[in-house]
Design an enzyme around this catalytic site. Sequence first.
Site, PDB file in Angstrom:
ATOM      1  CB  VAL A  76      -0.903   0.011   1.252  1.00  0.00           C
ATOM      2  CG1 VAL A  76      -1.635   1.329   1.388  1.00  0.00           C
ATOM      3  CG2 VAL A  76      -1.883  -1.145   1.210  1.00  0.00           C
ATOM      4  CB  CYS A  77       2.145   3.708  -1.827  1.00  0.00           C
ATOM      5  SG  CYS A  77       1.461   3.765  -3.498  1.00  0.00           S
ATOM      6  CB  ALA A  78       0.137   8.308  -1.045  1.00  0.00           C
ATOM      7  CD  GLU A  80      -2.418   1.796  -9.202  1.00  0.00           C
ATOM      8  OE1 GLU A  80      -1.956   1.477 -10.310  1.00  0.00           O
ATOM      9  OE2 GLU A  80      -3.633   2.031  -9.017  1.00  0.00           O
ATOM     10  CG  MET A 105      -3.061   4.764   1.993  1.00  0.00           C
ATOM     11  SD  MET A 105      -3.960   3.503   2.944  1.00  0.00           S
ATOM     12  CE  MET A 105      -4.493   4.454   4.359  1.00  0.00           C
TER      13      MET A 105
END
Length: 382
Positions: A76-78, A80, A105
């Site tokens: 997971v990141c901010a 993609e 996210m």
Amino acid sequence: MKAASALHPMTAKELAKIIINHENLTILDVRNTNDFDDWKIEGANIEIINIPYFDLLEGVEPVRKHLQDDKKVLVVCAKEGSSLFVAEQLIKAGYPDVFYLEGGMKSWSEHLEPVKIGDLTDGGAIYQFVRIGKGCLSYMVISGGEAAVVDTPRMTDVFETFAKAHGARITHTIDTHLHADHISGGKKLAEKSKASYWIPPKDAEEISFEYEKLEDGNDITVGNTTIRMTPIYSPGHTIGSTSLIVDDQFLLTGDILFIASIGRPDLAGKAEDWAGDLRHTLFSRYKELKQDLTVLPAHFGKITELDMDGKVSARLAELYEKNPGLTVAGEIEFRRSVTEKLPPQPHAYLEIRQANRGKIQPSEEEQREMEIGPNRCAVHDN
């Protein structure tokens, strides 16, 4: 190690189902530590690890001791991109069952999961829409081919689609108060659906568009049955905060009363002034109501507040026994508890209030940025 598998995307909806169904999942969150500490994905059987993306640019060796070969891993990141890069490196390193969160996210923050709360006396039903990544809760009351939506977020398409699938036309949208943690979609959905938009007049003094007055005595009828939504003036979180009693069964409390906390009175800079209103609402106005009403709040603080079916609710009488905001002994102690040592205020809350008044018109991307992070509308940061 097992043979490497292909890289898989995972949607926010698929992730929500995993959490609601209490499935096992390991999450590798590659955002920076400050963002991770501020807001993260939670779940009963979720193991979450934070290793920033920049620590993984030269390889995934720092991850090895944290991951097990036989467990599904979601990166997971901010937005993609970073998670996709790290997931690809994990695949190359031989890890099976590696996923990345589509849209990061941001998509997690925007996903809404509909859950049926219960049936209405004369037909129809009430549904809760769980914005699981942000802790926001919205509602749809359906009866007699009509629907009313309460505390609509800016993602309105899901409500239009849901109403159509249930053979209903949206005739009312309602905000229980002027929101400070998210952009309201109530006015937008009302315009798209040719519906009436309702908001408490005491929260609408600076609003620049037309609305219906959500206040005591102005019942809202949904459909051709006797299902009524009765406004109950209940200030404290805002000066206009208004609760709704639906079908004499359900109490929609907005941001006044949550399952594990109570609403904070400080988001308009008037904590001292509104603390008394909040106490009167909780200990006088609500005490006069039927204690077997099912409380349906506009937010939740922790994933543990969702029951086994994925919904957030409790009997009013139960909350007077276990909610820490309702067990404070005296007025002085109560006032101190709702004005001192409060959690951080919601991100960009002043700008969000202005947007919800129609004073500013941020772009879609600006709205996303304004809403990033948890809701923080409660006194207790559970």
